[in-house]
Design a protein around this motif. Structure first.
Motif, mmCIF file in Angstrom:
data_model
loop_
_atom_site.group_PDB
_atom_site.id
_atom_site.type_symbol
_atom_site.label_atom_id
_atom_site.label_comp_id
_atom_site.label_asym_id
_atom_site.label_seq_id
_atom_site.Cartn_x
_atom_site.Cartn_y
_atom_site.Cartn_z
ATOM 1 N N PRO A 173 0.788 -1.234 0.000
ATOM 2 C CA PRO A 173 0.000 0.000 0.000
ATOM 3 C C PRO A 173 0.822 1.288 0.000
ATOM 4 O O PRO A 173 0.361 2.319 -0.464
ATOM 5 C CB PRO A 173 -0.810 -0.105 1.288
ATOM 6 C CG PRO A 173 0.052 -0.922 2.192
ATOM 7 C CD PRO A 173 0.787 -1.886 1.300
ATOM 8 N N ASN A 174 2.043 1.255 0.513
ATOM 9 C CA ASN A 174 2.808 2.493 0.669
ATOM 10 C C ASN A 174 3.771 2.769 -0.484
ATOM 11 O O ASN A 174 4.700 3.539 -0.348
ATOM 12 C CB ASN A 174 3.569 2.479 1.997
ATOM 13 C CG ASN A 174 4.482 1.272 2.120
ATOM 14 O OD1 ASN A 174 4.311 0.284 1.415
ATOM 15 N ND2 ASN A 174 5.443 1.348 3.014
ATOM 16 N N PHE A 175 3.544 2.155 -1.641
ATOM 17 C CA PHE A 175 4.396 2.395 -2.803
ATOM 18 C C PHE A 175 3.746 3.421 -3.717
ATOM 19 O O PHE A 175 2.549 3.373 -3.974
ATOM 20 C CB PHE A 175 4.623 1.100 -3.589
ATOM 21 C CG PHE A 175 5.372 1.311 -4.873
ATOM 22 C CD1 PHE A 175 6.741 1.496 -4.869
ATOM 23 C CD2 PHE A 175 4.702 1.354 -6.082
ATOM 24 C CE1 PHE A 175 7.433 1.706 -6.054
ATOM 25 C CE2 PHE A 175 5.381 1.560 -7.272
ATOM 26 C CZ PHE A 175 6.751 1.733 -7.257
ATOM 27 N N ARG A 176 4.553 4.358 -4.199
ATOM 28 C CA ARG A 176 4.071 5.342 -5.164
ATOM 29 C C ARG A 176 5.101 5.436 -6.282
ATOM 30 O O ARG A 176 6.262 5.764 -6.032
ATOM 31 C CB ARG A 176 3.889 6.705 -4.509
ATOM 32 C CG ARG A 176 3.290 7.716 -5.461
ATOM 33 C CD ARG A 176 2.947 9.018 -4.743
ATOM 34 N NE ARG A 176 2.627 10.025 -5.727
ATOM 35 C CZ ARG A 176 3.518 10.838 -6.282
ATOM 36 N NH1 ARG A 176 4.776 10.774 -5.939
ATOM 37 N NH2 ARG A 176 3.145 11.725 -7.178
ATOM 38 N N ALA A 177 4.694 5.139 -7.482
ATOM 39 C CA ALA A 177 5.600 5.211 -8.632
ATOM 40 C C ALA A 177 5.675 6.660 -9.101
ATOM 41 O O ALA A 177 5.037 7.055 -10.063
ATOM 42 C CB ALA A 177 5.115 4.301 -9.750
ATOM 43 N N SER A 178 6.460 7.441 -8.405
ATOM 44 C CA SER A 178 6.603 8.859 -8.744
ATOM 45 C C SER A 178 7.431 9.017 -10.009
ATOM 46 O O SER A 178 8.046 8.062 -10.502
ATOM 47 C CB SER A 178 7.293 9.595 -7.598
ATOM 48 O OG SER A 178 8.615 9.104 -7.450
ATOM 49 N N LYS A 179 7.479 10.224 -10.511
ATOM 50 C CA LYS A 179 8.285 10.516 -11.697
ATOM 51 C C LYS A 179 9.754 10.187 -11.411
ATOM 52 O O LYS A 179 10.449 9.623 -12.245
ATOM 53 C CB LYS A 179 8.121 11.987 -12.073
ATOM 54 C CG LYS A 179 8.805 12.374 -13.350
ATOM 55 C CD LYS A 179 8.560 13.839 -13.679
ATOM 56 C CE LYS A 179 9.303 14.235 -14.936
ATOM 57 N NZ LYS A 179 9.142 15.656 -15.241
ATOM 58 N N GLY A 180 10.202 10.517 -10.214
ATOM 59 C CA GLY A 180 11.579 10.227 -9.818
ATOM 60 C C GLY A 180 11.854 8.732 -9.776
ATOM 61 O O GLY A 180 12.912 8.273 -10.199
ATOM 62 N N TRP A 181 10.886 7.960 -9.252
ATOM 63 C CA TRP A 181 11.056 6.506 -9.198
ATOM 64 C C TRP A 181 11.198 5.947 -10.613
ATOM 65 O O TRP A 181 12.055 5.110 -10.879
ATOM 66 C CB TRP A 181 9.875 5.837 -8.482
ATOM 67 C CG TRP A 181 10.050 4.353 -8.377
ATOM 68 C CD1 TRP A 181 10.664 3.667 -7.370
ATOM 69 C CD2 TRP A 181 9.652 3.362 -9.342
ATOM 70 N NE1 TRP A 181 10.667 2.319 -7.641
ATOM 71 C CE2 TRP A 181 10.050 2.102 -8.852
ATOM 72 C CE3 TRP A 181 9.004 3.418 -10.571
ATOM 73 C CZ2 TRP A 181 9.823 0.918 -9.538
ATOM 74 C CZ3 TRP A 181 8.775 2.234 -11.258
ATOM 75 C CH2 TRP A 181 9.180 1.000 -10.744
#
Length: 191
Positions: A115-123
């Motif tokens: 649940p705590n993963f976010r595929a940000s632009k940086g990722w």
């Protein structure tokens, strides 16, 4: 005024010479630095890493290459599954965009119950760099194309009254008109 310092790279032998001169103690570090065209901070760094430089000289290894740091991933399963997905698409000549990678990584996280993963632009940028991927600028495979098998042309033709094109000029069916541009308003005219 933007003043940029030119980088001066010293060979292993030059670094050994710097260490030798510093150990002699006859010259100031600033003078030694000036004679090699480097900063005094660089001289101090060379002296600080003296043991490593001496080992490299004895073993014949090259210090000019930067060591690659081993990246410890927080979510290795997401990375692994997303990479497998990207590689599978690339084998079929499907152009993959960063946005597609982002969506896929978030879908994998959801599948895996993270649940705590976010595929940000940086990722995504780091993912691309980590795996040395070359991205296509335009995702042509997912855009609407001619419905004829194997055709990759843009569809402009469909039956009268439809708004979206289904076939290109080469593969249009009998009775189809151009729907993707201004058409003649006269009844029955396909222009």
């Amino acid at each position: 005024v933007d003043v940029r310092r030119c980088s001066t790279f010293l060979t292993l032998q030059q670094k050994l010479d710097v260490i030798e001169e510093v150990e002699k103690g006859t010259r100031l570090k600033e003078d030694i630095a000036r004679s090699y065209g480097i900063h005094a901070v660089t001289v101090r760094r060379i002296v600080k890493t003296k043991d490593e430089i001496m080992d490299a000289a004895q073993t014949g290894s090259d210090l000019s290459f930067k060591r690659k740091l081993k990246v410890r991933l927080l979510f290795p399963v997401i990375d692994k599954k997303t990479l497998a997905w990207v590689q599978a698409l690339k084998k079929t000549n499907y152009l993959v965009t960063p946005t597609m990678i982002q969506s896929r990584a978030e879908a994998v996280a959801k599948e895996e119950g993270i649940p705590n993963f976010r595929a940000s632009k940086g990722w995504v940028e780091k993912f691309i760099g980590r795996h040395s991927l070359r991205m296509g600028m335009v995702d042509v495979a997912s855009k609407k194309r001619c419905e004829h098998a194997g055709c990759s042309n843009w569809p402009f033709f469909n039956f009268e009254g439809e708004k979206r094109g289904r076939f290109c000029m080469q593969h249009k069916l009998v009775g189809m008109v151009r729907v993707k541009s201004k058409r003649c308003k006269h009844a029955g005219c396909g222009r």
